[in-house]
Structure formats: structure tokens, C-alpha cells
Write a protein that holds these residues in place. Sequence first.
Motif, PDB file in Angstrom:
ATOM      1  N   THR A  89      43.296  39.836  26.467  1.00 63.75           N
ATOM      2  CA  THR A  89      44.589  39.486  25.571  1.00 63.75           C
ATOM      3  C   THR A  89      44.763  38.077  26.410  1.00 63.75           C
ATOM      4  OG1 THR A  89      45.465  40.610  27.640  1.00 63.75           O
ATOM      5  CG2 THR A  89      45.204  42.048  26.061  1.00 63.75           C
ATOM      6  N   ALA A  90      43.776  37.661  28.063  1.00 56.26           N
ATOM      7  CA  ALA A  90      44.250  36.187  28.528  1.00 56.26           C
ATOM      8  C   ALA A  90      43.333  36.474  29.606  1.00 56.26           C
ATOM      9  CB  ALA A  90      45.162  36.002  29.076  1.00 56.26           C
ATOM     10  N   ALA A  91      42.876  34.981  29.402  1.00 55.27           N
ATOM     11  CA  ALA A  91      41.799  34.373  30.816  1.00 55.27           C
ATOM     12  C   ALA A  91      41.871  33.374  31.635  1.00 55.27           C
ATOM     13  CB  ALA A  91      40.394  34.562  30.356  1.00 55.27           C
ATOM     14  N   TRP A  92      41.509  33.404  33.020  1.00 57.89           N
ATOM     15  CA  TRP A  92      41.822  32.746  33.444  1.00 57.89           C
ATOM     16  C   TRP A  92      41.070  31.944  34.800  1.00 57.89           C
ATOM     17  CZ3 TRP A  92      45.555  28.934  32.024  1.00 57.89           C
ATOM     18  CH2 TRP A  92      45.416  27.833  32.443  1.00 57.89           C
ATOM     19  N   ALA A  93      40.456  30.763  34.970  1.00 56.12           N
ATOM     20  CA  ALA A  93      39.798  30.271  35.928  1.00 56.12           C
ATOM     21  C   ALA A  93      40.094  29.501  36.900  1.00 56.12           C
ATOM     22  CB  ALA A  93      38.805  29.315  35.659  1.00 56.12           C
TER      23      ALA A  93
END
Length: 499
Positions: free
Chosen positions: A357-361
Motif C-alpha cells: 500500500t505504500a513505501a518510503w525511503a
Amino acid sequence: MNKPLNKNEASKAADAAVQNFKMPYEDLREWIAEAEKLGEVEVVKGASWQKEIGMAADLAMHSDTAPCVIFDEVPGCEKGHRVLVNFFGGKRKNMTLGFPTDYSKLELSQAFLDHHLRDMKPIPHETVETGPIFENILMGDDIDITKFPTPLWHAHDGGRYIGTGSYDITMDPDEKWINTGTYRVMIHDKTNVGLYISPGKHGRIHRDKYEARGEPMPVAIVVGGDPMSFLMACSEVPYGVCEFDMVGALRGKPYQVVRGKVTGLPIPANAELVIEGYVMPTGKRKEGPFGEWTGYYASDVREEPILQIKAIYHRNNPIILGCPPLCPPDEMARYRAVMRSALLREEIEKAGVPDITAAWAHEVGGARMLLAVAINQRYPGHVKQAGHIASQCHVGAYAGKYIVVVDDDVDVSNLEELMWAMVTRSDPASSIDIITGAWSTPLDPRLTPEEREKGNYTNSRAIIDACRPFHWKDRFPLVNKMTPEYDREAREKFGYLLR
């Protein structure tokens, strides 16, 4: 805490907002004009390259709300030669990628993925006869790279780095494909610059091939390119794909290049400043130290190849695009987070992991060392699958440290929410997997002196399961917060209390 947009919601929002949208700039000067319309450009006159530009840049580039800064009338440099920093911040970061200025950073990243990256079909770049880059051509005795306003970015740097917001153009000697990559460039003297490329990068693969043959490698360094081309050169584009062709796909038309008069390499027709020459297979010189994106001088000083400058091309009154790495979070972390998060999500999904549903670096880890992935758990082992693939796919593999997988009620771009989920839903004894021998970098400050001496640039990874345990997730304690619906209603009625 707001639940992030899911894929379908973000996609619909992006499609509605960018329908018939045209990216509003072709080069750096047109980008500046658009940023000025947003009221986000500040001109500073008279700052010195020896100290003051670096100081001011460090101050501004840690703030997303600070303006883009153009340094003009630099003492000792030709009038009209300028340096621009902090391009990726405020509303202008959304403008740079071609999206509405009210998008949050997570919405921006997801919209970039859904609207631009999914099903992208590269458009081959187009060679034209000439362009503004050839307004001034310096060769032979006229070559002097030291005359441009190149700052000493950090107090302990080993020299002036003209290549920070730059990208290098190289060609594979066997397969003949063109790569653009961002590698730091240090001025040695009027006709020579140092070129550091970390092991495993595409430009380094090219360089190693030329060195094995005992041949000089042709290189063109774009010191003042348009922001979109720079961002694509910073991104993990697949092996064998030319970033110019990716920019063409984003713009919906071929990217225009001219041929370098010495190497024949393609260079942007409307770039501000380009250095052209050859990286020699022998005759290395000391390079560094340089304050890097980890927040340390981790790579120290060592012998690195040099590029012998054979030509300099520049527009009238050229603008250097400066993007020096600082102690994160900084500008570099901001743009890497948006771009890399979109690519990370795409790669996990392409590996067959459902319901991402989401990814963040995360910016605090330089958009590399701390990755967060949100999933809607579907089966036992789903968390492990998502975490391990995130740690070793192309985007996540280089210089990573920690991967945290959370449920889809957590905003992965919010560091406080991420840490809350980690400390409340994980168990230290059973929720952490460790991988050893992973791809790291000489820039990693945690590498031991002994491993550095051996050239062992590997590290370990921690994959943290911060999801409700699958087998009893329905019995996990209820979260003490408003539902998304209640949150929206509260903000509509009482949002004025937050002003």
C-alpha cells in the motif's frame, strides 16, 4: 495520524490532476521562471565561494520551506556566472515532477509512480545539430575549469567540488549503451578533475571495462542540467537503459542532445555547462575528503582516476546546479525519498508481492539506510516476503541498513508513526531477521578499518516485522486514535485550532 492513500486512490487523484498536463520547463532557466512564479527563489549577491556559499547552502538545504537560492556576483568570478542550490523543496518540488503543489510528499511519490513510472515506454533521445550549450566553446589553452564559481561546500573538504548537482555521461565499450549517473567531481587544476564512482554503479562498470582494456574512457559531465534530467540520473534506472530516454518518456517527446565535439557523446542541447574529456586508465591522483550523504567524511582520501578535460561548453552567463550532500535530512534526502520510494514500491510489486500500500525511503537515513513498507497482510509470511525483497531489490540493495514492514494503517512517510508501530508491534527477540554480506559502500561510516583495507564493502541488514502478528491480528489491542473518517471530520470542523 492519517491513513495514506492506497494505490487506486492515489492513481485516480493523479490522473484527475495531471490530465492534459505538460511539464512546464525544458531547461534550468525555464525551471527558474516557474519557481519564481511560486515565489520560491531568492538571489544572494556577493557571497564568496571560499566559505559563504557553502555556509548559506547548508543553512537553506536542511529546510523544505526555504527557497531556492541563486548566488550571483561571486567575488573573483566572471560577472553573470551563478550557482543555484536547494531546487527540491516547497511547492517547487511538486512542480519539478509535474504534479499539483498541494500534494503531500507521499502523494507526490505515489502519483509519480502511478502516472509516470508504471508502464513507462522510453522514447529514444534525438540528436540535433546545435543548441545553447555551444554558445561558448573552450578548447586548448582556453580550458580553465577553476574560473567558474565552484564553492568549497564543507569546511573540511579536500578541494572544490564542481560536480554535486551534476551527472556524468558514459558509454559501455562493449554494448554501446549510454548511462547518466551522479558521481562527485573534484577540481584538481585548470585541466583536470577527479571522478569518484562507488563500486557497482553503472558508470563504474563502464570505467572498469575501459581500464581493463588499458583505454581512456570518454566522459561528459553535465554541471548545469535541467532538474528532471538530474533526478533521473540519480535514480536506480535498470542496466542498459539510457536515462535520457526515460526523460523523453516523462515529457512525451524525444530528449534533444548534441554530439560532443571531442568524444561524440550525447550531451543535452540546452545544458548550462558541460565538461568533456577522458578518464585515463593510469595516473591516479588523491581525491577527497568530501562530506557525504551519510553525514560523515567516511571515504577519507585515496587515489582515484582523473578526467583530462579536452573541452568545456557553456551558455552565456552559465548556472552551476549545486546539490552538495549534507548531514541528513537535507535536500538530497528529500528528492531521493520521493523518487526512490516510488521505484522501491514498483520493484517490490514487480517481484510478485501483493497488497503493497505504500513505501518510503526515509530522509533521516539519506533515503537509503531506513526503508519502510506498508502492506495489507494476506497470508502467513507476507511480511517476511515484503521485507526481504525490499532489502535486496535494486533500489534497496545499495547501502541499506534497516527495513521496517508495517500494517497499512501506518503512514510510512511519517517517522514518528513508523517508530510507534515498530516499538509497539514488534518483539525484539522474534521480529528481527539479519542478513549479512549485503552490498554496501566505502561511504558507510560503520565499516571497520580492517574491512576497508581488504576492500570488503559489505554490511548487514535488519528486517523488522512491525505488523500485527498474522495469526492473532484480529485479537491485537485496538488502536487509540480517530478513524480516518473522524479525523477528516475533526479537521473540517476544528482545523482552525492547529493554525
